[in-house]
Structure formats: structure tokens, C-alpha cells
Design a protein around this motif. Structure first.
Motif, PDB file in Angstrom:
ATOM      1  N   VAL A 126      -3.363   1.714   1.695  1.00 24.28           N
ATOM      2  CA  VAL A 126      -1.932   1.824   2.007  1.00 24.28           C
ATOM      3  C   VAL A 126      -1.129   0.900   1.096  1.00 24.28           C
ATOM      4  O   VAL A 126      -0.088   1.286   0.551  1.00 24.28           O
ATOM      5  CB  VAL A 126      -1.680   1.477   3.492  1.00 24.28           C
ATOM      6  N   TYR A 127      -1.668  -0.311   0.884  1.00 21.61           N
ATOM      7  CA  TYR A 127      -1.017  -1.242  -0.030  1.00 21.61           C
ATOM      8  C   TYR A 127      -0.901  -0.605  -1.414  1.00 21.61           C
ATOM      9  O   TYR A 127       0.162  -0.626  -2.055  1.00 21.61           O
ATOM     10  CB  TYR A 127      -1.814  -2.546  -0.094  1.00 21.61           C
ATOM     11  N   GLY A 128      -2.012   0.001  -1.846  1.00 20.22           N
ATOM     12  CA  GLY A 128      -2.033   0.654  -3.152  1.00 20.22           C
ATOM     13  C   GLY A 128      -1.038   1.796  -3.218  1.00 20.22           C
ATOM     14  O   GLY A 128      -0.392   2.016  -4.242  1.00 20.22           O
ATOM     15  N   PHE A 129      -0.911   2.513  -2.106  1.00 16.30           N
ATOM     16  CA  PHE A 129       0.009   3.642  -2.053  1.00 16.30           C
ATOM     17  C   PHE A 129       1.434   3.184  -2.340  1.00 16.30           C
ATOM     18  O   PHE A 129       2.126   3.730  -3.199  1.00 16.30           O
ATOM     19  CB  PHE A 129      -0.080   4.289  -0.665  1.00 16.30           C
ATOM     20  N   PHE A 130       1.846   2.127  -1.665  1.00 15.47           N
ATOM     21  CA  PHE A 130       3.227   1.666  -1.867  1.00 15.47           C
ATOM     22  C   PHE A 130       3.399   1.040  -3.238  1.00 15.47           C
ATOM     23  O   PHE A 130       4.445   1.181  -3.884  1.00 15.47           O
ATOM     24  CB  PHE A 130       3.625   0.696  -0.746  1.00 15.47           C
ATOM     25  N   ASP A 131       2.322   0.364  -3.685  1.00 15.33           N
ATOM     26  CA  ASP A 131       2.328  -0.229  -5.014  1.00 15.33           C
ATOM     27  C   ASP A 131       2.590   0.850  -6.058  1.00 15.33           C
ATOM     28  O   ASP A 131       3.406   0.713  -6.963  1.00 15.33           O
ATOM     29  CB  ASP A 131       0.963  -0.878  -5.243  1.00 15.33           C
ATOM     30  N   SER A 136      -1.440   9.232  -8.120  1.00 13.55           N
ATOM     31  CA  SER A 136      -0.937   9.705  -6.831  1.00 13.55           C
ATOM     32  C   SER A 136      -1.980  10.570  -6.126  1.00 13.55           C
ATOM     33  O   SER A 136      -2.105  10.546  -4.909  1.00 13.55           O
ATOM     34  CB  SER A 136       0.354  10.489  -7.045  1.00 13.55           C
ATOM     35  N   LEU A 137      -2.752  11.328  -6.925  1.00 19.19           N
ATOM     36  CA  LEU A 137      -3.754  12.214  -6.346  1.00 19.19           C
ATOM     37  C   LEU A 137      -4.838  11.407  -5.636  1.00 19.19           C
ATOM     38  O   LEU A 137      -5.167  11.639  -4.469  1.00 19.19           O
ATOM     39  CB  LEU A 137      -4.367  13.027  -7.482  1.00 19.19           C
ATOM     40  N   SER A 138      -5.390  10.420  -6.367  1.00 22.54           N
ATOM     41  CA  SER A 138      -6.507   9.680  -5.786  1.00 22.54           C
ATOM     42  C   SER A 138      -6.040   8.769  -4.662  1.00 22.54           C
ATOM     43  O   SER A 138      -6.750   8.580  -3.680  1.00 22.54           O
ATOM     44  CB  SER A 138      -7.262   8.902  -6.865  1.00 22.54           C
ATOM     45  N   ILE A 139      -4.845   8.244  -4.774  1.00 14.08           N
ATOM     46  CA  ILE A 139      -4.402   7.326  -3.719  1.00 14.08           C
ATOM     47  C   ILE A 139      -4.105   8.111  -2.439  1.00 14.08           C
ATOM     48  O   ILE A 139      -4.367   7.623  -1.328  1.00 14.08           O
ATOM     49  CB  ILE A 139      -3.171   6.491  -4.177  1.00 14.08           C
ATOM     50  N   MET A 181      -2.702  -3.111  -8.384  1.00 13.14           N
ATOM     51  CA  MET A 181      -3.590  -2.091  -7.817  1.00 13.14           C
ATOM     52  C   MET A 181      -4.985  -2.242  -8.372  1.00 13.14           C
ATOM     53  O   MET A 181      -5.795  -1.335  -8.315  1.00 13.14           O
ATOM     54  CB  MET A 181      -3.008  -0.713  -8.186  1.00 13.14           C
ATOM     55  N   SER A 182      -5.204  -3.414  -8.976  1.00 16.36           N
ATOM     56  CA  SER A 182      -6.491  -3.583  -9.639  1.00 16.36           C
ATOM     57  C   SER A 182      -7.620  -3.827  -8.653  1.00 16.36           C
ATOM     58  O   SER A 182      -8.773  -3.934  -9.041  1.00 16.36           O
ATOM     59  CB  SER A 182      -6.420  -4.766 -10.605  1.00 16.36           C
ATOM     60  N   ILE A 183      -7.292  -3.904  -7.371  1.00 14.35           N
ATOM     61  CA  ILE A 183      -8.357  -4.185  -6.411  1.00 14.35           C
ATOM     62  C   ILE A 183      -8.818  -2.926  -5.701  1.00 14.35           C
ATOM     63  O   ILE A 183      -9.580  -2.993  -4.748  1.00 14.35           O
ATOM     64  CB  ILE A 183      -7.910  -5.237  -5.368  1.00 14.35           C
ATOM     65  N   PHE A 223       6.089  12.706  -4.883  1.00 14.35           N
ATOM     66  CA  PHE A 223       5.143  11.605  -5.046  1.00 14.35           C
ATOM     67  C   PHE A 223       4.005  12.021  -5.957  1.00 14.35           C
ATOM     68  O   PHE A 223       3.642  11.314  -6.896  1.00 14.35           O
ATOM     69  CB  PHE A 223       4.603  11.161  -3.687  1.00 14.35           C
ATOM     70  N   VAL A 224       3.444  13.231  -5.695  1.00 12.62           N
ATOM     71  CA  VAL A 224       2.298  13.663  -6.490  1.00 12.62           C
ATOM     72  C   VAL A 224       2.667  13.741  -7.962  1.00 12.62           C
ATOM     73  O   VAL A 224       1.906  13.381  -8.837  1.00 12.62           O
ATOM     74  CB  VAL A 224       1.758  15.017  -5.983  1.00 12.62           C
TER      75      VAL A 224
END
Lengths: 105, 624
Positions: free
Chosen positions: B45-50, B85-88, B1-3, B485-486
Motif C-alpha cells: 500500500v505504501y508502494g502504491f501511494f509512492d 502500476s500493473l505490478s503494484i 519504492m526500493s524496498i 492509474f494504470v
């Protein structure tokens, strides 16, 4: 032979000479005359140096060396002073210091 | 998620490109902005699943991107970001809505002479909002916060040829600025207490009990002031209805779905700070409750369709605040995200109406649009039902969660007001629907309305889909995955929804709809009779509770009075006595002193002699 002239007399001569020089500086309007009067004052100082170094100082040479310095510096000063006076004369056709009031309000 | 840091950066790049070269690109370069935000959405979305796989809770995320920004002495400010979770959640919502609304704008803004600037500022806004969401550093947060405000100003005043738009832009900027000052002071108070701008470090000290209770309350209340300005909380809500002067996609993106939720997000992000102070929580709860009911009441009499939506936004933001004040981040965030979808939908629907009628938004002049624009009508109805909290739609779940939070926390007054607000919400939304979309057309523009073009209609349908399903993430029927999730399952279910809350809130929503039907639709409309019966109350509400008048009075008398005093003080004391006075004193003293500068050599020489004599005498006397 040296003892013949007391210190007081020499100092008196030097003071008189200084006074004459000071009077000249303050009273003359001619720039060259003022430079000459300054020379008198310097010479009065020289006399004092020599006299005190002879009568008071343990090493008589110190005063003499300073006197030689003063003479040298005085020569340089006169050379500069006269050069300035010469320029003033070229610009204003006289060397009366009263007329040199460009920086005055 | 570093990107994740790439997400805002993409939009920044789009802004730079559009601002400088947009004029030469076909279609104002909308494609640049669209591609940037679509890529951002993909990354989010990628980050979310990550993140889901990593099972990280709020404020536990790593700050993977930290660059030294300012380094001076003991102070160092990093460009650090927090991915939790909040920011994503916000990241996904913001990029998605930004994309949908920009797509809609392509159709809506077509032919506008400054269209490249529109897309440039929208891209900058998206970048700023994403920066705000990702910030782990209060300085970065504040900078983004102000940047968001600036973009809002630029976009409200986008049609600056209209005097109303200029006034509205100024009003929005100045009103939010009052709150921003609070936020800045709050940040500095925190910095003074902790010596750090990093949110995670501040929380560490907070849990360790290193911050005095008074400081916590002070900082929290000051920061909430900033949130009040941005999120249009009473009494700083006055700018939001006026902000509707901007282009409708802007109203949808900024003044309904994303920017105004920045305040809610701020409180959610700083929630541990607020939770540590009972007084601050009470302030949030009270202000949120007042805002919710007050804005809902004002919406009852407003006839401008967009302004009704603006008041409803204010009211819903009040809901979110009182959810936070009652202690539930999950409920607030769920309502925030769900609201973003259906409110964007409603605004885009209103925009489609405006587009079709060439700018008519007064519901008294509309009517009968249902036959001419079916897609707009039915998506609008879905949005309104969702907003009203109609059972099983998106708004229903989050509203119930909020009301349950209030009832579980024993905030009964708030709970009752929340239920009444829910009923009012249903009433005013269906007032708009019955007046604008049903009945008979009341103007030529409404009769000759044209159907929404596909690029406008598609976003409506997509958003309508989310307006139906999004809230299910918070539904206890499927295990409320949103809360899990949160909080990554650490906090379990915060508040179970009790069945009677569900029944009451559903009843309130249905009652509101039925009331609107009986007043505006069934048989002959009774609105006029009610208006006559209400008399002074109606006038009071139609004039927005005289708050604008009151503020104008304050500005004219207090603010301008003070300004006049300062102006006179500046002119007389600072300028005339201070600056000019110093100069005058120097000049006068110079005038006197120059008498001594004769320019005569012998005068100077004589003075010198006098000086030497005085020194000599002094030396002699001293030695004697």
C-alpha cells in the motif's frame, strides 16, 4: 695394426653373438640363463658401437661412451633381474619361466 | 519504492520458519504467515501511494532491485524487479486477499493435524505469486510461475488421504505443465531473437522494430499457451473444476483469486508483445471468448457448489482474456482485481456452508440455509450480484468496460457472446442461491447447519464491502481513476462506456436472475421439465462436454501408446542392443583375443623379434 681386422669381420662376430643371445632368450626356460643370454645380446651391440665408431664415425669417443653406458645399465639390469629371480625362487622353489603364468587367462 | 523486494521475501521467510518449526508453534504458526503477509500488504500500500505520487505508467517503472543471479559468458540474469502500476496493483490485491483468506483459514482449518504445513505452503505460494508479479526478468518470472504451480499441486493434494484429491493434484500439475512448456519455449524464442531475458530490454527492441514479425507472433502465441494452462482457458481448463478437491480457502486464494489470474497478468505484462501481432491478439480474443461461453454453459448443470464457482472462474478468466485480446489492459486488470474480491468472497461463502454442513456442497442436498446462516447468505448474494454484473456493483463496471472494448473494437461476435455469457452467469449464480440458500432444506445436514463463527464471518463482510465498491475505481461516473492509474494518465480514457452497452449488459444480468427465479423459485420448480426437454444436451453438459472422457481417451491411446512404444524401444534397442550389446561385444572379442595372451615369456619375445624383423625389412625396403 687396426686396419688388419676389416669392419665386415667385426660385424659378423657381433651378429653371431647377437644370434646366439637371441636363441638363448627364446629357447631357455631357466630365468638366469635368459638373463645371461640378454647379456650376450647387449655385448653384441657394444661391439657394434665400438666398431662403427672406430671405422665410420669421425669422433671415435662417441661409440665408446655409449658402450660404457650400456655396460653400466646392463649391470643395473642384471642386479634387478637377479633380485626378481631370487624372489621368484623363494616363492616357487624354481626359476622356470614357464611356471610364471599368474597373469594368464 | 526500493524496498518492494521485501514483500515476497517476508513470505519466503515465513515459509522457511513454518516448514521447519511450524509443528512446534501454537496453532500451526498461522500467526507467522499472517504477520508476514500483513507486513507485505502494508509495504504494498505504501508502494502504491509512492508510485501514484511518482506518476509512472505501465512498464515505465524503475527496476530498483537488480542482483546478478547467473553470470556466464555473454549471458547474465539479474534478479530484477519492475515496480509499475500493473505490478503494484497486483501486489496490493494479492497481499490483501492472502491476508484475508489466511485469517479465514485460521477458523476453517482449525484442528487439522498438518495445519503448519498448510500455512507454510500458503506463505510460499504468496511469495511465489509476488515474485511472479514483480519479475522484470523472464527467468525469474518462469521460476515463480512454476513455484506457483507447485504450491497449487501441494495444496490441491493437501488432503492426500482422499484418492480424488491426489488425482486432482496430478491432473492440475500435468495440465498446466502442457502450457508451461509453451511458456518456456516462448521465453527462449524471445531470448534467441533479442539476447535478453529482461522484459524492459525486450520491449525496447520491440519498439525499435528489431524483432521480426514472425518471431513476435510465435513468441506471443507460445507464451499465451502458458497463460492458457495457468488461467484455465479452453481447452486446458479441465483441471480447475477438479482442483476444488483442495481445502476451500485454497480454492478461494489460488484457484479463484490469484494464481489463475497469473495467465491474465502475464498477457497484460507482455501486452506490447501481443499488441505487436494481430494474429496473437486474435488467438487471445478467440480463446477467451470460447472459454467464457463454454464454461458458463457447463456451470448451468453442475450441482457441486464449488465447481459451479470454478466454472464461473474459468468463464470470467475468459472475459479477461478477451478484454486483452480486444486491446484493453485496463478493463482486464480491473476485472481481474474486482473478480479476485468477489470470487474469493463466493468461495469463502461456499466454504462457510461446507463447514456448517460438514462437507455438503451438492446444491441438490442443501436449501433453506438463509435462516440459519444470514451473514453467509447475504454476503454470498452480494458476491453473486457483483459477479453477475448487477448495476452499480463491482463486477458491473468492469464487465461493461470489457463489453465496451469489444463493441468499440468492432468485435461483434465476441460482444454478443459476452452479453449472452453475462446472462448465463447471472442465471447459474442465482440457480445456486435459490437452490442452496432459499426454499426448504433437502437434507439433515442442511437442516442442522450451524452459523459461521466470527473469524470466518469477518472476512466475508470485508470482502463483500470490496465486492460492492471496488469496481467504482473503473466507473466513468467518478472519472475512472483506475485507468488513469494504470496508464498514469498518458493514454487518457481507453474506451468510453456508451450508455447502450450499459443498458444491454444490465438487462442481460437482470434477465438471467429473473430466469433463475422463474425456474427454481417461483411456484413449483420447472427445472425437471426443462432438464427432460433438453434431453441429450443436458447429459452432454453434465458430462462436461465429454472433454474429460476425450482427454482420458487421448491419454490411454495416444500418450500411453507412445509411452509403451518408447518403453519397448528403451528396453530392446537402448538397453539390450545399445548398453548390453556394447558390453557383450567387448566380452566376446576379449574371449577371442585372450587366446593370444599365453603368459609364456618366450612367446612374447618371439613376437617381439618378429616385429623388429618386420620393421627392419620395412626400413630397408623404404630406403632402397
Amino acid at each position: 695394426m687396426i686396419e688388419a681386422i676389416p669392419l665386415d669381420h667385426v660385424v659378423l662376430v657381433a651378429t653371431t653373438l647377437f644370434g646366439i643371445g637371441l636363441y638363448g632368450v627364446l629357447s631357455r626356460r631357466n630365468a638366469v640363463a635368459i638373463l645371461m643370454a640378454i647379456e650376450l645380446m647387449l655385448n653384441a651391440v657394444n661391439i657394434n658401437f665400438i666398431a662403427f665408431s672406430m671405422y665410420v664415425s669421425p669422433d671415435p669417443t662417441v661409440g665408446q661412451i655409449i658402450a660404457v653406458f650400456v655396460i653400466t645399465v646392463a649391470a643395473a639390469e642384471v642386479a634387478l633381474g637377479l633380485a626378481i629371480v631370487l624372489q621368484i625362487f623363494r616363492n616357487k622353489s624354481n626359476i622356470n619361466v614357464d611356471d610364471l603364468d599368474l597373469l594368464r587367462w | 519504492m526500493s524496498i518492494a523486494w521485501l514483500v515476497p521475501l517476508l513470505s519466503v521467510a515465513a515459509f522457511v520458519l513454518l516448514a521447519f518449526a511450524g509443528r512446534r508453534l501454537p496453532g500451526g504458526g498461522a500467526i507467522v504467515s499472517l504477520v508476514a503477509v500483513a507486513a507485505g500488504f502494508g509495504l504494498a500500500v505504501y508502494g502504491f501511494f509512492d508510485l501514484r505520487a511518482a506518476d509512472v505508467a505501465v512498464n515505465e517503472g524503475p527496476g530498483p532491485f537488480a542482483v546478478d543471479f547467473v553470470s556466464a559468458g555473454d549471458l547474465s540474469v539479474h534478479l530484477s524487479m519492475v515496480i509499475d502500476s500493473l505490478s503494484i496493483t497486483m501486489l496490493v490485491v494479492v497481499t490483501f486477499l492472502s491476508f484475508i483468506i489466511q485469517l479465514y483459514s485460521v477458523g476453517y482449518m482449525r484442528g487439522d493435524p498438518r495445519i503448519h504445513w498448510f500455512f507454510a505452503v500458503v506463505a510460499l505460494f504468496t511469495a511465489a505469486m509476488l515474485g511472479l508479479v514483480l519479475a522484470n526478468n523472464l527467468i525469474i518470472l518462469y521460476v515463480s510461475w512454476e513455484l506457483v504451480g507447485l504450491c497449487s499441486y501441494l495444496l490441491i493434494g493437501y488432503w492426500w488421504e482422499r484418492p480424488l484429491a491426489r488425482e486432482a493434484a496430478k491432473k492440475a500439475f500435468v495440465t498446466t505443465r502442457i502450457g508451461d512448456v509453451g511458456l518456456l519455449i516462448g521465453i527462449l524464442v524471445l531470448f534467441k531473437a533479442t539476447g535478453s531475458f529482461e522484459i524492459d530490454q525486450i520491449f525496447e527492441l520491440l519498439t525499435a522494430g528489431e524483432i521480426p514479425a514472425g518471431t513476435i507472433t510465435l513468441a506471443a502465441v507460445l507464451m499465451f499457451l502458458g497463460a492458457m494452462g495457468k488461467s484455465g482457458q479452453f481447452p486446458l481448463h479441465v483441471w480447475l473444476p477438479d482442483a476444488m478437491e483442495g481445502p476451500t480457502p485454497v480454492s478461494a486464494l489460488i484457484h479463484a483469486a490469484t494464481m489463475v489470474t497469473a495467465g491474465v497478468y502475464l498477457v497484460a505484462r507482455m501486452f506490447p508483445l501481443f499488441a505487436a501481432s494481430e494474429a496473437a491478439m486474435l488467438v487471445v480474443l478467440t480463446i477467451g471468448t470460447i472459454t467464457a461461453i463454454f464454461a458458463a454453459v457447463l456451470a448451468l448443470v453442475e450441482t457441486d457448489m464449488k465447481r459451479v464457482l470454478a466454472y464461473s472462474t474459468i468463464s470470467q478468466l475468459g472475459y479477461m482474456m478477451f478484454a486483452l485480446g480486444a486491446g484493453s489492459v485496463t478493463a482486464a486488470m480491473l476485472h481481474l482485481a474486482g473478480h479476485a474480491f468477489f470470487k474469493a468472497l463466493l468461495f469463502l461463502g461456499a466454504g462457510a456452508v461446507m463447514h456448517g454442513t460438514h462437507g455438503i456442497v451438492d446444491i441438490d442436498k442443501l436449501g433453506g440455509l438463509r435462516n440459519k446462516m444470514p451473514v453467509t447468505t447475504w454476503t454470498f448474494v452480494i458476491g453473486a450480484l457483483s459477479l453477475a454484473g448487477f448495476p452499480l456493483l463491482s463486477g458491473f463496471w468492469s464487465k461493461d468496460m470489457i463489453l465496451s472494448t469489444a463493441s468499440d473494437g468492432g468485435h461483434w461476435v465476441t460482444f454478443v457472446i459476452g452479453v449472452v455469457t453475462a446472462a448465463l452467469t447471472a442465471f447459474y449464480m442465482f440457480r445456486v442461491i435459490f437452490r442452496a440458500f432459499f426454499g426448504k432444506a433437502r437434507s439433515d445436514e442442511a437442516r442442522n447447519v450451524h452459523r459461521a463463527e466470527p473469524i470466518v464471518a469477518i472476512p466475508l463482510v470485508v470482502l463483500a464491502f470490496f465486492a460492492i465498491v471496488f469496481g467504482w475505481l473503473g466507473s466513468p461516473l467518478i472519472g475512472a481513476p483506475f485507468g488513469d492509474f494504470v496508464f498514469a494518465g498518458h493514454h487518457a480514457a481507453e474506451h468510453g462506456e456508451s450508455i447502450w452497452v450499459v443498458v444491454i449488459s444490465s438487462a442481460a444480468a437482470i434477465l438471467g436472475i429473473l430466469a433463475a427465479y422463474s425456474v427454481y423459485q417461483a411456484g413449483k420448480p420447472r427445472a425437471a421439465a426443462i432438464r427432460a426437454a433438453a434431453g441429450g444436451l443436458h447429459t452432454f453438459l453434465a458430462r462436461r462436454g465429454y472433454m474429460d472422457v476425450g482427454y482420458q481417451w487421448l491419454i490411454d491411446n495416444v500418450s500411453l501408446g507412445l509411452a509403451r512404444f518408447v518403453a519397448v524401444f528403451d528396453r530392446k534397442v537402448v538397453n539390450d542392443a545399445g548398453v548390453d550389446g556394447t558390453g557383450l561385444a567387448v566380452r566376446l572379442s576379449g574371449k577371442g583375443l585372450r587366446r593370444g595372451v599365453t603368459g609364456l615369456l618366450y612367446n612374447y619375445a618371439a613376437l617381439m623379434v618378429v616385429g623388429v624383423v618386420i620393421l627392419a625389412v620395412a626400413a630397408l625396403l623404404g630406403s632402397a
